[in-house]
Scaffold this motif. Structure first.
Motif, PDB file in Angstrom:
ATOM      1  N   THR A   1       0.827  -1.208   0.000  1.00 40.45           N
ATOM      2  CA  THR A   1       0.000   0.000   0.000  1.00 40.45           C
ATOM      3  C   THR A   1       0.858   1.255   0.000  1.00 40.45           C
ATOM      4  O   THR A   1       1.993   1.261   0.466  1.00 40.45           O
ATOM      5  CB  THR A   1      -0.951   0.052   1.217  1.00 40.45           C
ATOM      6  N   GLU A   2       0.257   2.315  -0.512  1.00 41.82           N
ATOM      7  CA  GLU A   2       0.854   3.648  -0.438  1.00 41.82           C
ATOM      8  C   GLU A   2       0.551   4.243   0.947  1.00 41.82           C
ATOM      9  O   GLU A   2      -0.300   3.718   1.682  1.00 41.82           O
ATOM     10  CB  GLU A   2       0.253   4.550  -1.523  1.00 41.82           C
ATOM     11  N   PRO A   3       1.210   5.331   1.317  1.00 39.10           N
ATOM     12  CA  PRO A   3       0.943   5.935   2.621  1.00 39.10           C
ATOM     13  C   PRO A   3      -0.525   6.304   2.848  1.00 39.10           C
ATOM     14  O   PRO A   3      -0.996   6.308   3.989  1.00 39.10           O
ATOM     15  CB  PRO A   3       1.832   7.185   2.622  1.00 39.10           C
ATOM     16  N   ASP A   4      -1.270   6.594   1.782  1.00 44.43           N
ATOM     17  CA  ASP A   4      -2.681   6.956   1.948  1.00 44.43           C
ATOM     18  C   ASP A   4      -3.602   5.736   1.994  1.00 44.43           C
ATOM     19  O   ASP A   4      -4.825   5.878   2.100  1.00 44.43           O
ATOM     20  CB  ASP A   4      -3.129   7.899   0.840  1.00 44.43           C
ATOM     21  N   GLY A   5      -3.018   4.527   1.915  1.00 44.15           N
ATOM     22  CA  GLY A   5      -3.811   3.314   1.983  1.00 44.15           C
ATOM     23  C   GLY A   5      -4.200   2.725   0.647  1.00 44.15           C
ATOM     24  O   GLY A   5      -4.690   1.589   0.596  1.00 44.15           O
TER      25      GLY A   5
END
Length: 651
Positions: free
Chosen positions: A45-49
């Motif tokens: 996942t990316e930091p924003d989910g």
């Protein structure tokens, strides 16, 4: 802490015990899963989910799969995983919902249109978030909005015919029924479905005897889409019974009586259709309510029905889910009748072949076919709920042609080729758990925990491999024999059948939309959150119709812990008394009065306790509420603007 306006009953465990092997293995598993969750989220996942994945995904399939890949973050938190999992699981649910809205499968935060095989899988994440609580206004608002898509109260999603108690298409969602599919809708499945039989025997250019259908052939594909639009995409199918889980979810958030009534009414409609069809549930109901309306009067041939490759599994599974949901909501065991009747009807058709007892899995124009061994796990689910002799007999009539005590380590989210057990979501040990809870498999706790430890290790190896590196994934629709969108399920290390079975006292949920029914669940009194407190292990040893016997062990020699035991996953049961038991199973001291759904147990450092919890089952309305007051639960739902808009237009 309060229990229905009174002080919660409380027991103290002061006697120190050497932690048994199962207790230490549970703690190892919790610790490993907590670390694995952090690594899994970081890898995919990316930091924003949002998920690290390809830039486009066509077709109607797919939104369920990312939810499935990450849903156990929430369930692990419910059992006692790290506190950070609460926020992480919520962030990822929101991010997946946004991402698949951008891809085009989700509309108004719900799948635009697809079937309840896949809705059921994907919305397990939503049900686990309900258990994770405490419910927010947004949770409650969503639950009602989603439920109204299936009650006939959402004009933008006219999925339900109230008069006929009929879901109007097997393909349904936030945009309403999908009576006519396009070639693009099925585009991501074509390569996979090449290996499946045709949905009908009369598709031009298809050799049905081969058991395969060339969906990749453009002309065959056009014929398939046309036939499905003509015969399959209008009207109701048994698979839609999985929608009862969504309505039960809304009821547990709100207590709104109309949602309970919808579940029982819709189940009753299918009981009546089965009666009209002579006792076998039909798999296709036309928009007028007529059986076989678009199939020349044939009761077989519907979407995910008797002719479908999955056959009886996708008939009995939604029936089991719906019947269990109806019992949960009403407390009436008679609501299991339809699922029981179809197990019995299937058994009555049995035949002996080469010394094996087989039952039909499918029905087509040439009658019953695809003879297989009877399915064992569905009568186990019914028995776990009913504890009735008649359901026990449905289990025990099945020949024991393999070792029911055997514990397996699933290798794929699908089916175990050696034992024939379904292993969707890496759940494969319902049978040996059943043997254990009846006293016939005493070594099961250590065996299943060992297997689960091995499974987590294997999955971590797979996730860390070149195959598990998202930088190496090709953009496409399928890899080998599975859809590329299943990749997160196959790489996920967060599988913990052992913890659910041993701590909660129930089999793992049915993968296609089943609620997580079980006899008990736990809360951490000091942290005021769901799950076992750190260092506390639990083992449900035995179940009867009116009791559960369990052990609690505080493996820490330094920290005092307090655990709240809840009667039923959804607080549907009531504890009457709590009896301390010795190692010889004899009562110690006088039984403590409880008379409520919660019991607090204070565990001194290193202490353990064994309890028989006497109970009345299915006497409370199920709810996601926990032992502590939740201010959001009393907040009124927000109301939007009327359809006429908000006043005069700007000039």
């Amino acid at each position: 802490m309060k229990e229905q306006g009174n002080e919660m009953p409380r027991i103290e465990a002061t006697e120190r015990m050497v932690p048994p092997e199962w207790a230490l293995r549970e703690q190892w598993l919790f610790a490993s899963l907590n670390q694995a969750a952090k690594e899994f989220v970081g890898r995919y996942t990316e930091p924003d989910g949002t998920l690290i994945w390809q830039k486009e995904w066509p077709g109607m399939d797919g939104s369920d799969d990312p939810y499935e890949g990450f849903m156990n973050l929430a369930l692990l938190y419910v059992l006692g995983g790290n506190r950070e999992l609460y926020e992480v699981s919520r962030r990822i649910w929101e991010a997946i919902t946004w991402q698949w809205t951008e891809y085009g499968q989700i509309h108004r935060e719900f799948d635009a249109y697809y079937d309840w095989m896949h809705h059921g899988e994907g919305y397990l994440f939503l049900y686990f978030l309900g258990l994770a609580g405490p419910a927010t206004r947004k949770d409650q608002q969503r639950s009602v909005r989603f439920a109204h898509m299936y009650t006939g109260d959402d004009p933008d999603a006219p999925n339900y015919d109230k008069a006929l108690r009929l879901i109007r298409s097997p393909l349904n969602g936030s945009k309403g029924p999908r009576f006519t599919v396009s070639e693009e809708d099925w585009s991501t499945h074509r390569g996979i479905l090449d290996h499946y039989p045709a949905p009908y025997e009369d598709i031009p250019g298809v050799d049905c005897a081969s058991g395969k259908c060339a969906w990749s052939d453009d002309e065959v594909y056009r014929q398939l889409i046309a036939a499905m639009n003509e015969r399959m995409n209008r009207g109701d199918v048994p698979l839609n019974l999985n929608a009862t889980g969504l309505l039960a979810h809304a009821f547990m958030h709100t207590g709104e009586e109309t949602f309970r009534e919808w579940v029982t009414d819709y189940l009753s409609a299918w009981e009546e259709r089965t009666f009209r069809n002579g006792g076998i549930i039909p798999d296709n109901i036309g928009l007028s309510g007529q059986i076989g309306e678009y199939n020349d009067g044939k009761w077989w041939g519907g979407y995910y029905g008797w002719r479908w490759p999955h056959g009886f599994m996708t008939i009995i599974e939604p029936l089991t889910n719906a019947c269990m949901n109806a019992v949960l909501l009403t407390g009436e065991m008679s609501r299991l009748t339809l699922a029981r009747s179809q197990l019995d009807a299937n058994w009555e058709l049995r035949r002996e072949v080469n010394g094996q007892m087989l039952v039909p899995n499918k029905h087509g124009d040439n009658g019953w076919n695809d003879w297989r061994k009877p399915l064992l796990k569905y009568p186990i689910y019914l028995w776990t709920m009913s504890m009735a002799d008649e359901d026990l007999q449905r289990i025990e009539r099945i020949p024991r042609d393999h070792d029911w005590n055997e514990v397996i380590v699933p290798v794929v989210s699908g089916r175990d080729s050696r034992t024939g057990r379904e292993t969707k979501h890496y759940i494969g040990n319902t049978e040996p758990w059943f043997q254990y809870i009846r006293g016939h498999n005493p070594g099961y706790p250590e065996a299943i925990l060992t297997a689960n430890m091995e499974l987590v290790g294997r999955q971590l190896e797979k996730m860390r491999s070149e195959q598990g590196d998202p930088a190496n994934w090709r953009s496409g629709f399928h890899e080998g024999d599975f859809s590329s969108i299943h990749i997160w399920q196959e790489m996920c290390p967060l599988y913990f059948e052992a913890l659910v079975q041993l701590t909660l006292g129930g089999p793992m949920h049915i993968s296609h939309g089943g609620l997580q029914h079980a006899r008990v669940r736990y809360f951490d009194a000091q942290e005021r959150r769901p799950g076992l407190p750190p260092g506390v292990s639990a083992l449900v040893e035995a179940l009867t119709a009116d009791s559960a016997t369990l052990q609690l062990c505080n493996t820490s020699l330094f920290n005092e812990r307090e655990v709240v035991i809840q009667a039923g996953t959804f607080g549907e049961h009531r504890f009457t008394t709590a009896q301390r038991l010795g190692t010889d199973n004899r009562p110690q001291r006088e039984a403590a009065e409880v008379q409520g759904k919660w019991l607090a147990v204070l565990l001194k450092p290193g202490a353990g306790i064994r309890l028989r919890l006497d109970m009345e089952r299915y006497v409370h309305a199920p709810s996601y509420e926990g032992p502590w007051e939740n201010r959001s639960s009393s907040d009124p739902l927000l109301l939007g603007r009327s359809a006429q808009g908000g006043g005069a237009a700007c000039t």
